[in-house]
Design an enzyme around this catalytic site. Structure first.
Site, PDB file in Angstrom:
ATOM      1  N   HIS A 180       0.831  -1.213   0.000  1.00 26.85           N
ATOM      2  CA  HIS A 180       0.000   0.000   0.000  1.00 26.85           C
ATOM      3  C   HIS A 180       0.866   1.264   0.000  1.00 26.85           C
ATOM      4  CE1 HIS A 180       1.103   0.625   4.162  1.00 26.85           C
ATOM      5  NE2 HIS A 180       0.983  -0.693   4.294  1.00 26.85           N
ATOM      6  N   ARG A 219      -5.779   0.369   4.305  1.00 31.29           N
ATOM      7  CA  ARG A 219      -4.683   0.993   3.557  1.00 31.29           C
ATOM      8  C   ARG A 219      -4.332   0.178   2.312  1.00 31.29           C
ATOM      9  NH1 ARG A 219      -2.829  -1.198   8.396  1.00 31.29           N
ATOM     10  NH2 ARG A 219      -0.786  -2.216   8.544  1.00 31.29           N
ATOM     11  N   GLU A 237      -1.099  -7.387   7.341  1.00 35.75           N
ATOM     12  CA  GLU A 237       0.274  -7.144   7.802  1.00 35.75           C
ATOM     13  C   GLU A 237       0.631  -8.117   8.926  1.00 35.75           C
ATOM     14  OE1 GLU A 237       3.045  -6.762   7.364  1.00 35.75           O
ATOM     15  OE2 GLU A 237       3.665  -4.683   7.408  1.00 35.75           O
ATOM     16  N   HIS A 243       1.025  -5.706   2.306  1.00 37.88           N
ATOM     17  CA  HIS A 243       1.789  -4.936   3.300  1.00 37.88           C
ATOM     18  C   HIS A 243       3.277  -5.295   3.267  1.00 37.88           C
ATOM     19  CE1 HIS A 243      -2.075  -3.836   5.163  1.00 37.88           C
ATOM     20  NE2 HIS A 243      -2.431  -4.993   4.629  1.00 37.88           N
TER      21      HIS A 243
END
Ligand code: DG2
Length: 248
Positions: free
Chosen positions: A8, A59, A86, A182
């Site tokens: 992101h 995100r 993540e 991520h």
């Protein structure tokens, strides 16, 4: 077969240099621009997709949305999974990376950020950030599989089987795929694809919103991989990520 990975764009917490993990923060304004730029790069290089994957975190979702908007492909199917989230940063979530380095030492922060198997201190069960009690993960049947902290090793242990069982068969069926995720969930895939040792993966930093292309042969051997960015820009972005753990 080609696969595009994209971290992101800069998030509000990347901007503040906070350990983020499963905290569901927005992209910063710069992060939105980075995602738009990534979309332009993909378009210019002639990429198109049939199927998209992302995490449960906004995100990454919003980065994917910007990429698809720029490509005029907002109608594409998107599969979301917490397995692409993540790495869970445990009780470090919300702490400033530089301040943590000043307090515990840069070496300790490097161990927490980049060692393969050392987990940061875990969240308490009763912590309101415990994903087992959060709305966002309400449909997950086996709540015990949701982490309270993770090292890259635990992240690999959920990301790689997800790739193998869900994404790889789609690629083998001819689907062109983009994964928006991520820094560390993508490091898990990079370690796996490039067969990197625990030491080698320590030195890998994924820049925000630069498309990373992997090309595979029919046996899923990596033929090559490359970022869609010039070397100077790429190195600057990678160094910026590496330096986030330095005490100021
Ligand atoms: C960052 C990665 O994750 O941090 O959780 O703080 O990619 O979602 O912004 P992302 C975080 P580092 O491991 O690079 O410190």
């Amino acid at each position: 077969m080609k696969l595009v990975l994209i971290r992101h764009g800069e998030s509000e917490w990347n901007k503040l240099n906070l350990f983020t993990g499963w905290t569901d923060v927005e992209l910063s304004e710069k992060g939105v621009d980075e995602a738009k730029e990534a979309s332009r790069q993909l378009k210019e290089a002639g990429f198109d997709f049939d199927l998209c994957y992302t995490s449960y975190l906004k995100r990454a979702i919003h980065t994917l949305n910007e990429v698809l908007l720029g490509l005029d492909r907002e109608w594409l199917p998107v599969k979301k999974s917490w397995k692409l989230n993540e790495r869970h940063y445990g009780a470090l979530q919300g702490l400033n990376k530089s301040e943590t380095a000043a307090k515990y030492g840069e070496e300790q922060v490097k161990i927490w950020r980049r060692s393969y198997a050392v987990m940061p201190p875990a969240l308490e069960e009763q912590d309101e950030r415990n994903p087992r009690t959060q709305e966002q993960y309400r449909e997950v049947e086996d709540k015990e599989t949701l982490p309270l902290t993770e090292s890259l090793k635990e992240t690999v242990a959920r990301v790689v089987p997800y790739f193998e069982s869900e994404i790889k068969p789609q690629m083998q069926a001819g689907k062109r795929i983009v994964i928006a995720a991520h820094g560390n969930s993508l490091r898990a895939l990079v370690k796996y694809f490039d067969n990197l040792s625990e030491d080698e993966i320590m030195g890998v930093n994924i820049p925000t919103a630069v498309p990373l292309v992997y090309e595979f042969d029919n046996d899923f051997k990596v033929l090559k991989h490359y970022y869609l960015a010039n070397e100077e820009e790429l190195n600057a972005k990678m160094n910026a990520v590496a330096n986030q753990g330095k005490a100021k």
